[in-house]
Scaffold this motif. Structure first.
Motif, PDB file in Angstrom:
ATOM      1  N   GLU A  19       0.840  -1.190   0.000  1.00  8.74           N
ATOM      2  CA  GLU A  19       0.000   0.000   0.000  1.00  8.74           C
ATOM      3  C   GLU A  19       0.882   1.249   0.000  1.00  8.74           C
ATOM      4  O   GLU A  19       1.861   1.327   0.739  1.00  8.74           O
ATOM      5  N   THR A  20       0.548   2.241  -0.851  1.00  4.48           N
ATOM      6  CA  THR A  20       1.486   3.336  -1.102  1.00  4.48           C
ATOM      7  C   THR A  20       1.812   4.149   0.144  1.00  4.48           C
ATOM      8  O   THR A  20       2.946   4.553   0.345  1.00  4.48           O
ATOM      9  N   ARG A  21       0.800   4.386   1.000  1.00  2.88           N
ATOM     10  CA  ARG A  21       1.091   5.186   2.186  1.00  2.88           C
ATOM     11  C   ARG A  21       2.050   4.463   3.125  1.00  2.88           C
ATOM     12  O   ARG A  21       2.915   5.064   3.752  1.00  2.88           O
TER      13      ARG A  21
ATOM     14  N   LEU B  63       4.261   2.199   2.146  1.00  4.06           N
ATOM     15  CA  LEU B  63       5.561   2.224   1.479  1.00  4.06           C
ATOM     16  C   LEU B  63       6.265   3.542   1.755  1.00  4.06           C
ATOM     17  O   LEU B  63       7.453   3.576   2.102  1.00  4.06           O
ATOM     18  N   ALA B  64       5.508   4.640   1.632  1.00  7.13           N
ATOM     19  CA  ALA B  64       6.106   5.956   1.855  1.00  7.13           C
ATOM     20  C   ALA B  64       6.606   6.078   3.286  1.00  7.13           C
ATOM     21  O   ALA B  64       7.667   6.663   3.533  1.00  7.13           O
TER      22      ALA B  64
ATOM     23  N   ILE C  58       9.869   4.336   3.557  1.00  5.68           N
ATOM     24  CA  ILE C  58      10.929   5.123   2.918  1.00  5.68           C
ATOM     25  C   ILE C  58      11.360   6.257   3.840  1.00  5.68           C
ATOM     26  O   ILE C  58      12.546   6.485   4.076  1.00  5.68           O
ATOM     27  N   PHE C  59      10.347   6.949   4.411  1.00  6.14           N
ATOM     28  CA  PHE C  59      10.655   8.064   5.307  1.00  6.14           C
ATOM     29  C   PHE C  59      11.445   7.582   6.515  1.00  6.14           C
ATOM     30  O   PHE C  59      12.421   8.210   6.936  1.00  6.14           O
TER      31      PHE C  59
ATOM     32  N   ALA D 257       2.517   9.970  -6.299  1.00  3.87           N
ATOM     33  CA  ALA D 257       1.764   9.191  -5.320  1.00  3.87           C
ATOM     34  C   ALA D 257       1.021  10.084  -4.341  1.00  3.87           C
ATOM     35  O   ALA D 257      -0.098   9.781  -3.930  1.00  3.87           O
ATOM     36  N   PHE D 258       1.636  11.205  -3.946  1.00  2.00           N
ATOM     37  CA  PHE D 258       1.024  12.081  -2.949  1.00  2.00           C
ATOM     38  C   PHE D 258       0.995  13.509  -3.482  1.00  2.00           C
ATOM     39  O   PHE D 258       1.900  14.292  -3.198  1.00  2.00           O
TER      40      PHE D 258
ATOM     41  N   LEU E 239      13.458  16.611   1.132  1.00  3.13           N
ATOM     42  CA  LEU E 239      13.216  15.306   1.748  1.00  3.13           C
ATOM     43  C   LEU E 239      11.798  14.828   1.435  1.00  3.13           C
ATOM     44  O   LEU E 239      11.577  13.671   1.079  1.00  3.13           O
TER      45      LEU E 239
ATOM     46  N   VAL F 228      10.764  11.311  -0.701  1.00  2.00           N
ATOM     47  CA  VAL F 228       9.870  10.223  -0.271  1.00  2.00           C
ATOM     48  C   VAL F 228       8.773  10.020  -1.318  1.00  2.00           C
ATOM     49  O   VAL F 228       8.466   8.900  -1.735  1.00  2.00           O
ATOM     50  N   ASN F 229       8.221  11.137  -1.765  1.00  2.66           N
ATOM     51  CA  ASN F 229       7.125  11.096  -2.720  1.00  2.66           C
ATOM     52  C   ASN F 229       7.551  10.447  -4.044  1.00  2.66           C
ATOM     53  O   ASN F 229       6.856   9.580  -4.586  1.00  2.66           O
TER      54      ASN F 229
ATOM     55  N   ILE G 131      10.110   8.420  -4.669  1.00  2.00           N
ATOM     56  CA  ILE G 131      10.449   6.998  -4.554  1.00  2.00           C
ATOM     57  C   ILE G 131       9.161   6.174  -4.526  1.00  2.00           C
ATOM     58  O   ILE G 131       9.025   5.175  -5.242  1.00  2.00           O
ATOM     59  N   ALA G 132       8.200   6.618  -3.706  1.00  2.00           N
ATOM     60  CA  ALA G 132       6.926   5.895  -3.640  1.00  2.00           C
ATOM     61  C   ALA G 132       6.263   5.870  -5.017  1.00  2.00           C
ATOM     62  O   ALA G 132       5.712   4.846  -5.435  1.00  2.00           O
TER      63      ALA G 132
ATOM     64  N   ASN H  25       5.635   2.408  -7.059  1.00  2.00           N
ATOM     65  CA  ASN H  25       4.268   1.888  -7.009  1.00  2.00           C
ATOM     66  C   ASN H  25       3.375   2.278  -8.172  1.00  2.00           C
ATOM     67  O   ASN H  25       2.298   1.731  -8.314  1.00  2.00           O
TER      68      ASN H  25
ATOM     69  N   PHE I  42      17.008   8.749  -3.578  1.00  2.00           N
ATOM     70  CA  PHE I  42      17.637   7.983  -2.492  1.00  2.00           C
ATOM     71  C   PHE I  42      18.815   8.738  -1.893  1.00  2.00           C
ATOM     72  O   PHE I  42      19.023   8.708  -0.672  1.00  2.00           O
TER      73      PHE I  42
ATOM     74  N   LEU J 271      17.385  11.201   0.382  1.00  2.00           N
ATOM     75  CA  LEU J 271      16.804  10.545   1.540  1.00  2.00           C
ATOM     76  C   LEU J 271      17.854  10.227   2.595  1.00  2.00           C
ATOM     77  O   LEU J 271      17.605  10.357   3.784  1.00  2.00           O
TER      78      LEU J 271
END
Lengths: 200, 656
Positions: free
Chosen positions: A17-19, A21-22, A25-26, B110-111, B196, B200-201, B203-204, B208, B231, B234
């Motif tokens: 799920e993308t959230r 995954l994020a 990563i964070f 993604a976001f 940062l 994150v955004n 990479i996701a 995905n 990366f 990050l």
């Protein structure tokens, strides 16, 4: 589900799920953050000739062990909240979320008490006593800050839980990624407690 | 189209504007955010360029009188800080934002709201940094004077003057008593947060949201480089965040991390700074490498030679970039063992870099090269980057490094890499992808004029710096005496700098004219290889009318071309029909498409950082703490409002 309005054809290439995954990563970035802070402390704590007191002379290990235990227990309640949401039991979920937030706040009060003790001690240990003390307060202070942010996220989740179906999918904040964050904060504390407090 | 009243349970109604200034303020569309990133980065490029021109005016002849020492420090600090943090990084983000989702076949990142947040944090961080010209103060060092009898009064105002590297303890509270370095430390912290978040955004997104069939090794090289850069950000940004927090605490709260008089450690700053700073170099150059890896195959009419090698070399550069930071510290007194180890490690970086360069040459080898403007800039990139790379290898040899450190040789080296490399790559990308933004082409005539002026100007500016440096002209000094005979070459350098400025002027004229009156580009003007060219120009709001499916690397090319027995491409009979069909699908999507709603919260949360920044700088003044509290409350409440905002609303716009 991701934070975009999607259509049926959109898929998640990794299957995670993308959230979530994020959040993973964070958190990998957060490991570098705390890694740098812990190395700073290790660099300065071994140096001699600083004005007293050193942080290592100030620790009250039994007290901090109790508050560490409280924080570890909050991971358990977090897991229980996660289980409850999978059973679709909204009330139990809310209860466990609030319990987790409360345990986090108990930990934070313990830290506030500890810091106050250090500053009021004679001779006092403050940010500007020596670089080791600076590094100690910076490291544990940033950890406390992370716990506080976690508590705010948990309370926001608890607030959203009053609207049906909102907890897991429909808003940007979801229980699973907050849980990941919370467990991360706990794990980092285990490292800090071991490296900073327990290892002489 | 379909628009019904929001249900009563919705607390926050999301804004709906799709045109006017409000739509830009609240947009979450990756294309609009990319465009805003691009324009604001270019604005800062002009500012940073003007600062460089003032510097060159001062150094044009011996004993320059345009600036005094303090003003000179301020100018070179702002020039470096601006070019790195406010131009090359955000312009990279502009390309990532606009192109990356198109290249992987996604509707957005993604976001989308996080994406907008990172843009607004960047903008307010930039405003905060530059506001130090208005509000910043410098003071004399505790118990000492500024070098050369300089005064604090300045016709330029007082701005950050400690160098973009902010070496300690010079930039600490003892030797820099005013507020300018608080602006520096906190401003960089804010800008780092923006990067940062987008890392994150991205990479996701890349992990995905790839189109069906787009395996990792079918992604365009540019997307791969986006991933590597993300990366790098990050893992390196947290380090600089810790270092900047330590400086801020030293300056504001009285911690002693870098106060060498009370047991602090100045070398610790350099370790933390360069552990971030060296990967940062690759953060700046890898996007350009990605861009030329897209343009060279298109204009050589051949596939990229050794695609997997280029990808893995990029990843290897990213990985090795973390292991070589101490070559920036050879002259700072680290042990001989450390010097030997970091010298060796540094040399190994040349290997993946060399692999890439040979692959680009292999791509052009036997190709039918078309010398369009983007191709010229790509060729310029390769040539100049090779020179910069070779002078870079000389720094890994410790004794040579000791001679070159803090001379103009270093300045020449990193400008060949960052101006000849990164900026030529960026212009290649701008000329190449301009049709995607506007549906028009940039003028080739003006483009070629721009290229040649910039290429000649660049070599006039940074070439002579090599010998100036080897003759002993030190960097970071505001004047040199006549008897050193640096005057002639410095005049050449200054003329070169103004030639570059002229070329940028040509580019701006070209941009403004072509945007309105340029030749219409059609859908696939370069006969390109990657799927971002399978949608109409300018890009429709919904990107792809139909979610794409990918069967191969360079999927779009394979839809248009077959190979004959000799491996030469042969255009398929139905190629034109394919293009027409894709064009129609892009303009008239067969099914309704949901797009994410705009939001107020990214802008509000970004603005909160301005209040927080000033609050921290002035926390000892009367209004500092209330401002800080206001900023924190604004940030918290917009984050909470954000997290309660429904992802999809019933009144959301649906395009059909």
């Amino acid at each position: 589900m991701s934070d975009i309005a999607h259509d049926e054809q959109l898929h998640e290439s990794t299957g995670i799920e993308t959230r979530k995954l994020a959040m993973w990563i964070f958190l990998s970035s957060e490991f570098m953050f705390f890694g740098a802070l812990i190395s700073n402390y290790l660099l300065f704590k071994g140096r001699v000739g600083y004005p007293e007191p050193y942080p290592s002379e100030m620790f009250d290990i039994p007290f901090t062990s109790v508050s560490s235990f409280v924080l570890l227990m909050s991971s358990l309640t977090m897991v229980l909240a996660d289980h409850a949401i999978h059973r679709d039991d909204q009330r139990a979920t809310r209860t466990w979320i609030v319990a987790t937030a409360l345990l986090g706040m108990v930990f934070l009060s313990g830290q506030a008490f500890e810091f106050t003790e250090f500053v009021l001690h004679d001779p006092p240990m403050t940010l500007s006593t020596n670089p080791a003390a600076s590094a100690f307060f910076t490291l544990t202070g940033f950890h406390g800050m992370h716990v506080l942010i976690g508590v705010i996220m948990l309370l926001t989740l608890a607030g959203t839980s009053f609207r049906k179906g909102r907890l897991s999918t429909a808003t940007g904040l979801n229980l699973e990624s907050v849980a990941l964050y919370w467990h991360f904060v706990d794990i980092i504390w285990i490292v800090i407690f071991t490296v900073v407090y327990l290892i002489k | 189209m379909a628009s019904t009243a929001a249900p009563a349970s919705t607390i926050f109604r999301r804004p709906k504007q799709t045109s006017g200034w409000m739509s830009w303020l609240t947009t979450v569309d990756h294309k609009k955010i990319g465009i805003m990133y691009g324009y604001s980065a270019f604005f800062f490029f002009i500012l940073g360029g003007l600062e460089a021109l003032i510097l060159r005016l001062q150094l044009a002849g011996p004993n320059g009188t345009v600036l005094d020492a303090n003003e000179y420090n301020a100018m070179f600090t702002m020039h470096g800080t601006t070019m790195i943090f406010l131009f090359v990084m955000p312009v990279g983000a502009a390309f990532f934002n606009y192109m990356m989702p198109l290249m992987i076949g996604a509707r957005d990142v993604a976001f989308p709201r996080l994406n907008a947040l990172s843009f607004w944090i960047f903008i307010f961080g930039g405003i905060f940094l530059y506001s130090s010209f208005l509000f910043g103060t410098t003071g004399p060092p505790a118990g000492g004077n500024l070098p050369g009898g300089a005064t604090d009064a300045s016709w330029l105002g007082s701005t950050i003057n400690g160098g973009w590297f902010m070496y300690q303890p010079n930039a600490g509270p003892r030797f820099s008593t005013g507020t300018v370095l608080d602006f520096g430390a906190i401003g960089l912290q804010i800008l780092g947060l923006a990067s940062l978040i987008s890392a994150v955004n991205f990479i996701a997104t890349i992990f995905n949201m790839r189109a069906k069939g787009m395996k990792l090794l079918r992604m365009p090289v540019f997307v791969w480089m986006t991933l590597v850069v993300a990366f790098l950000l990050l893992f390196s940004l947290p380090i600089i965040a810790v270092a900047l927090f330590m400086v801020t605490f030293d300056r504001q709260l009285g911690t002693l991390f870098f106060d060498t008089f009370q047991g602090g450690d100045a070398i610790l700053w350099q370790h933390l700074f360069w552990l971030f700073g060296h990967p940062e170099v690759y953060i700046l150059i890898l996007p350009a490498m990605g861009i030329v890896s897209e343009t060279l195959p298109v204009f050589s009419r051949k596939p990229l030679f050794g695609y997997p090698a280029v990808v893995f070399a990029g990843a290897a550069i990213g990985f090795l970039g973390f292991g070589v930071w101490a070559h920036h510290m050879f002259a700072s007194g680290i042990t001989p063992v450390a010097q030997a180890a970091f010298g060796l490690a540094t040399m190994t970086i040349a290997v993946p870099t060399g692999i890439k360069i040979f692959n680009w040459m292999g791509t052009m080898w036997m190709g039918k090269i078309k010398f369009t403007t983007p191709m010229l800039f790509s060729l310029g990139f390769v040539a100049l980057f090779v020179i910069g790379g070779l002078s870079g290898v000389t720094h890994s040899i410790v004794p040579a490094d000791w001679q070159q450190t803090d001379t103009y040789y270093i300045v020449a080296h990193f400008h060949y890499v960052l101006f000849g490399g990164a900026i030529f790559g960026i212009f290649a990308g701008l000329y190449y992808w301009f049709p995607k933004l506007t549906g028009r082409m940039l003028s080739e005539k003006l483009g070629k004029l721009h290229f040649w002026l910039m290429f000649i100007g660049m070599n006039l500016t940074f070439g002579p710096m090599h010998w100036l440096g080897l003759q002993g002209m030190v960097r970071r000094t505001w004047k040199y005496p006549e008897e050193y005979n640096f005057g002639t070459w410095n005049m050449v350098v200054t003329v070169g700098a103004y030639t570059i400025a002229l070329s940028i002027l040509v580019f701006m004229i070209n941009w403004v004219r072509s945007k309105r009156k340029g030749v219409e580009s059609g859908m696939d003007p370069w006969d390109a290889r990657t799927i971002e060219w399978s949608i109409p120009n300018p890009t429709p709001e919904w990107n792809f009318g139909v979610n794409p499916e990918v069967q191969a690397l360079d999927d779009w090319w394979h839809r248009k071309y077959d190979e004959n027995e000799e491996g030469r491409p042969v255009r398929k009979a139905e190629a034109d029909a394919t293009i027409a069909q894709f064009h129609d699908q892009g303009v008239n999507p067969p099914s309704p498409i949901h797009l994410p709603s705009p939001s107020y919260f990214p802008f509000l949360a970004g603005a909160a950082f301005l209040a927080i920044g000033y609050g921290v700088v002035y926390h000892t003044r009367g209004w500092g703490l209330p401002l800080l509290a206001f900023g924190v409350i604004l940030l918290l409440s917009s984050m909470i409002g954000w997290s309660l905002e429904p992802l999809e609303e019933d009144h959301e716009e649906v395009h059909a």
